[in-house]
Design a protein around this motif. Sequence first.
Motif, mmCIF file in Angstrom:
data_model
loop_
_atom_site.group_PDB
_atom_site.id
_atom_site.type_symbol
_atom_site.label_atom_id
_atom_site.label_comp_id
_atom_site.label_asym_id
_atom_site.label_seq_id
_atom_site.Cartn_x
_atom_site.Cartn_y
_atom_site.Cartn_z
ATOM 1 N N GLY A 87 0.977 -1.057 -0.055
ATOM 2 C CA GLY A 87 0.203 0.114 0.015
ATOM 3 C C GLY A 87 0.794 1.217 -0.046
ATOM 4 N N GLN A 88 0.128 2.357 0.051
ATOM 5 C CA GLN A 88 1.004 3.520 -0.186
ATOM 6 C C GLN A 88 1.897 3.754 1.083
ATOM 7 O OE1 GLN A 88 0.874 5.368 -2.821
ATOM 8 N NE2 GLN A 88 2.651 6.447 -1.636
ATOM 9 N N SER A 89 1.646 3.661 2.346
ATOM 10 C CA SER A 89 2.605 3.728 3.501
ATOM 11 C C SER A 89 3.628 2.808 3.365
ATOM 12 C CB SER A 89 1.798 3.724 4.812
ATOM 13 O OG SER A 89 1.303 2.659 4.744
ATOM 14 N N LYS B 229 0.086 -0.042 -10.217
ATOM 15 C CA LYS B 229 -0.833 0.703 -9.619
ATOM 16 C C LYS B 229 -0.431 0.973 -8.096
ATOM 17 C CE LYS B 229 -5.110 -1.828 -11.153
ATOM 18 N NZ LYS B 229 -5.776 -2.798 -10.706
ATOM 19 N N ALA B 230 0.232 0.172 -7.222
ATOM 20 C CA ALA B 230 0.693 0.694 -5.917
ATOM 21 C C ALA B 230 1.933 1.603 -6.067
ATOM 22 C CB ALA B 230 1.167 -0.679 -5.351
ATOM 23 N N GLY B 231 2.252 2.079 -7.280
ATOM 24 C CA GLY B 231 3.366 2.875 -7.519
ATOM 25 C C GLY B 231 4.623 2.614 -7.172
ATOM 26 N N ILE B 232 4.831 1.096 -6.926
ATOM 27 C CA ILE B 232 6.175 0.888 -6.708
ATOM 28 C C ILE B 232 7.235 0.791 -7.706
ATOM 29 C CG2 ILE B 232 5.197 -0.401 -4.659
ATOM 30 C CD1 ILE B 232 5.344 -3.108 -5.873
ATOM 31 N N LEU B 233 6.757 0.678 -8.808
ATOM 32 C CA LEU B 233 7.550 0.549 -10.011
ATOM 33 C C LEU B 233 8.630 1.932 -10.064
ATOM 34 C CD1 LEU B 233 5.882 -0.710 -13.166
ATOM 35 C CD2 LEU B 233 7.409 -2.036 -11.604
ATOM 36 N N GLU B 234 8.055 3.005 -9.423
ATOM 37 C CA GLU B 234 8.750 4.187 -9.573
ATOM 38 C C GLU B 234 9.862 4.346 -8.523
ATOM 39 O OE1 GLU B 234 5.541 4.302 -9.694
ATOM 40 O OE2 GLU B 234 5.373 4.845 -11.898
#
Lengths: 325, 325
Positions: B156-158, B185-190
């Motif tokens: 998740g985001q946190s 989606k979870a933004g973890i690729l970045e």
Amino acid sequence: MTAARTVDVAALVAQAREGRPRAVARLISLVEGASPLLREVMAALAPHTGHAYVVGITGAPGVGKSTSTSALVTAYRRAGRRVGVLAVDPSSPFSGGALLGDRIRMGEHASDPGVYIRSMATRGHLGGLAWAAPQAVRVLDAAGCDVILVETVGVGQSEVEIAAQADTTVVLLAPGMGDGVQAAKAGILEVGDVFVVNKADRDGADATVRELNHMLGLGEARAPGDWRPTVVRAVAARGEGVDDVVAALDKHRGWLDEHGELAARRHRRAAREVETIAVTALRERIADLRGDRRLTALADRILAGTLDPYAAADELVTGVVAGEG
Amino acid sequence: MTAARTVDVAALVAQAREGRPRAVARLISLVEGASPLLREVMAALAPHTGHAYVVGITGAPGVGKSTSTSALVTAYRRAGRRVGVLAVDPSSPFSGGALLGDRIRMGEHASDPGVYIRSMATRGHLGGLAWAAPQAVRVLDAAGCDVILVETVGVGQSEVEIAAQADTTVVLLAPGMGDGVQAAKAGILEVGDVFVVNKADRDGADATVRELNHMLGLGEARAPGDWRPTVVRAVAARGEGVDDVVAALDKHRGWLDEHGELAARRHRRAAREVETIAVTALRERIADLRGDRRLTALADRILAGTLDPYAAADELVTGVVAGEG
């Protein structure tokens, strides 16, 4: 910025008070965004607020919030009241007074000069609709609305928060949706003053009312003077039970007045709002320091091991509070 | 409070630096909660931090984070490094260094004096694990860990935020879980510097690697000096590919040093942390004013229409910043 500066806020407020819908719409646009005129608008509105009775309406999707709101508008208009409707949808990317989705159902009121209908979906200046809504309510209040219905379109913590900022909070349920449990989960049982079991002509309405009575502990003794939540049945789509809802609202309004609770609620709300605005302002002052040489110097000292982050924060706060920020 | 005050922080820090596990555990407990000694501990740790290399490990449930972390611990121990493991689970109500759930799998390291393993699940002083974790990392750093693995248990985001606070961030994926899309989606690729396709002996591993390469744009040209995310295959449960992961981490660490990025990342992290602590401190000062006569008086004036909430907030901020709060 220059264009915005040419807005004559005092004239807009005067026009809004005369009931000019475009002035009302313009003012709401100014307060719901991060308009540089926000403070000026709020200051100009202040002397003209505090008249309206604010009713929050919340409930899960499908319970008929929009239909119920529209039916309440009809009832209040019949009684000669000026009505404002604020439909708040934190999950929608759209805003700006458009008649969104099911707002179409309120089309019958669209041409009535005694009704203002406004959809809100932008995040607002404070980063959340929960704090943009009260500002729009102030505009409608100053525009002479007797009753303001704040309807939350979705369901969730922020919707509950918005609805709970009202003088009276109406929680809508419908039979056969496992609503009791859902409502309890969302924490809306705690905030409801009046509960409406809508679509009460459907199977399961009795069970929903029973479940609700049970969950609200309506069979239990209450301290004298405590408000006992009212449960009302309605079929809003046919206008049935709407007068009962209005009667329940009137009763709650009477109870608020009688027990000094109206002033107390509004006082708590105002204090919380001031607190939130103050925290936001301070947070912005600190965020403005990103890349500032002071913050950079503090981070340098942390990396060098000569300062810890808490002591660094103390230094930063001292700088901010001294107005250096 | 009195009991807490009898803690000799300097002695605890000295013991932690000697490698005494109970002192380390005690210090983490002091920094992860809202201990009155938090500031004293942070100040005492400051001169002894900055040595450890911090690796964040994140990924969806089921990709084998715990197994991979354990395998990395084994590899680093074999190389003679002291290792700290911080397993952060924002969704768990438990904390306090217990060996939770799949932490059992790390049992093999439990008796190794060169390894500290700690689970964290409490919200921490700043209201979020994202800011409790760096403080626990400082304890492990001061305790002489060469490498600290910060593993986030959920997704998740946190979790992403926590993992991204590291010097190097490892993102784990596994075949056949639609992971690429989930991760995006979870933004973890970045945030990933090194990507590990774990369970690479399973069907679909090639597809996952291809999808990942595509999503990371690994075929595209990069600016010279930019880090090109590394994709490594592993079967952590059998220890396969773990040396490749360590090699990828070493390579990233080298790149960070070579390009001045290690200092830059740590600097940005320190600045953000100071900012968060400062905002929290100011927010607490304002919250302390709840029920205070000044806030009450401001709310009175708002209800009377002689003041608007923004002007009231200005007055409140002036009071707080003048140190009256």
